[in-house]
Design an enzyme around this catalytic site. Structure first.
Site, PDB file in Angstrom:
ATOM      1  N   CYS A 116       1.079  -0.676   0.311  1.00  0.00           N
ATOM      2  CA  CYS A 116      -0.115  -0.486  -0.163  1.00  0.00           C
ATOM      3  C   CYS A 116       0.744   0.924  -0.006  1.00  0.00           C
ATOM      4  CB  CYS A 116      -0.746   0.030   1.321  1.00  0.00           C
ATOM      5  SG  CYS A 116      -1.888  -1.560   1.136  1.00  0.00           S
ATOM      6  N   HIS A 263      -3.026   7.021   3.570  1.00  0.00           N
ATOM      7  CA  HIS A 263      -3.946   5.877   3.025  1.00  0.00           C
ATOM      8  C   HIS A 263      -5.052   5.754   3.189  1.00  0.00           C
ATOM      9  CE1 HIS A 263      -4.693   1.742   1.598  1.00  0.00           C
ATOM     10  NE2 HIS A 263      -3.754   1.188   2.782  1.00  0.00           N
ATOM     11  N   ASN A 293     -10.474   1.314  -0.172  1.00  0.00           N
ATOM     12  CA  ASN A 293      -9.362   0.798   0.090  1.00  0.00           C
ATOM     13  C   ASN A 293      -8.665   0.468  -0.643  1.00  0.00           C
ATOM     14  OD1 ASN A 293      -6.676   0.184   0.308  1.00  0.00           O
ATOM     15  ND2 ASN A 293      -6.621  -0.728   2.519  1.00  0.00           N
TER      16      ASN A 293
END
Length: 336
Positions: A116, A263, A293
């Site tokens: 990520c 994030h 996400n």
């Protein structure tokens, strides 16, 4: 060192399929409202059959180039972040450059996978290349299709993730002595890793260990799995000191930061960030409910959202903050 780099343009791509949490509840036999309650995501986009990683990356880069007033022939490099590439080779960067009609021999391109935090890793790489004179203009794009690797027997994973792509085009910021303290720059960046949490967030299959030649006993090895509680404990333990070190490197405080672009890890993670990390919770960009996400695409998509909704203005200080598998943390402070 504070690389004198400027974000010339941003772009994003939203896949065609809108999937609501109510649909997921009905599709997988969950109680009404369970998917939203467990994820904080009301709807997310999932890629359709023709929406490949390279197509999404191409669209996001093309928009960033348009906003920068440039075309593919102006790029020296294209860096693509993706947890799962479109194919092992050639790279997604090569496929995207071909789709962009980039002239041969002009631009280099490569993929990276840092989970990520891949976009921030690509941003650091691009800034270093620009600062050393290796490149003049670089596109960094994260293109993620999470929907093809979800275990729908796990509500958290099934309901949390969305697909999408986000991009920036970076160039050298020209500054002189009188405006050196206000011109665009990457003031500081930092990446740290705690590998003791390596098993908390993973996809075991699909590489050289488990594949069509050496298949796993359990086909769920090809699907994403996570232990959110372990990840959150590590984040809560390490983020404050990590951020203190980054801000010290940048010579600023949290109060100086105009916008925080994190994030979009989870509703719990974003709530922790608002409550514990920043003294101005309203400055945190939160698009989780409408996007989910999006793995490494979360940060550039949220950044593009901030630019296009006029939440981020030239001269603002912006903090990019990501968490990823490993456990890994990455962050950057930029003067936009």
């Amino acid at each position: 060192m504070q690389p004198p780099v400027r974000i010339l343009g941003t772009g994003s791509y939203a896949p065609s399929l809108i999937v609501t949490s109510a649909e997921l509840d009905e599709r997988f036999g969950r109680a009404p409202g369970e998917s939203f309650a467990r994820s904080g995501v009301s709807e997310r986009r999932w890629a359709g059959p023709e929406e490949t990683s390279s197509r999404m990356a191409t669209a996001a880069v093309r928009e960033a180039l348009d906003r920068a007033g440039l075309d593919a022939g102006d790029l020296d490099a294209l860096i693509v972040s993706a947890v799962a590439p479109e194919q092992p080779m050639p790279t997604t960067a090569v496929l995207a450059l071909a789709a962009l009609d980039a002239p041969g021999g002009r631009c280099e391109g490569f993929d990276l996978n840092a989970s990520c935090i891949g976009f921030v890793t690509g941003l650091r790489t691009a800034a270093a290349g620009i600062a050393t004179g290796q490149w003049s203009r670089v596109a960094v794009v994260a293109s993620e299709i999470a929907s093809k690797g979800l275990d729908h027997g796990c509500v958290e994973a099934s309901a949390l993730f969305g697909d999408g792509a986000g991009a920036v085009v970076l160039g050298r910021a020209e500054s002189s002595e009188h405006d050196a303290e206000t011109s665009p720059a990457l003031l500081a960046s930092r990446v740290s890793l705690w590998p003791e949490a390596a098993r908390a967030c993973r996809i075991d299959g699909g590489g050289t260990r488990y594949n069509v030649m050496t298949p796993p006993e359990d086909p769920r090895a090809y699907l994403f799995s996570m232990d959110g509680a372990i990840l959150l404990r590590h984040v809560a333990r390490h983020v404050p000191q990590f951020l203190d070190a980054l801000l010290d490197d940048a010579g600023v405080t949290l109060a100086d930061i105009d916008l925080v672009v994190p994030h979009q890890a989870s509703g719990v993670g974003l709530r922790y960030l608002r409550e514990r990390v920043t003294p101005h919770p309203e400055r945190v960009v939160d698009i989780l409910a409408e996007h989910g996400n999006q793995i490494s695409a979360s940060i550039p998509v949220a950044l593009h959202h901030a630019v296009t909704t006029n939440r981020l203005h030239r001269g603002n200080l912006v903090l990019l903050l990501g968490t990823g598998a490993g456990l890994s943390l990455a962050a950057a402070v930029l003067r936009y």
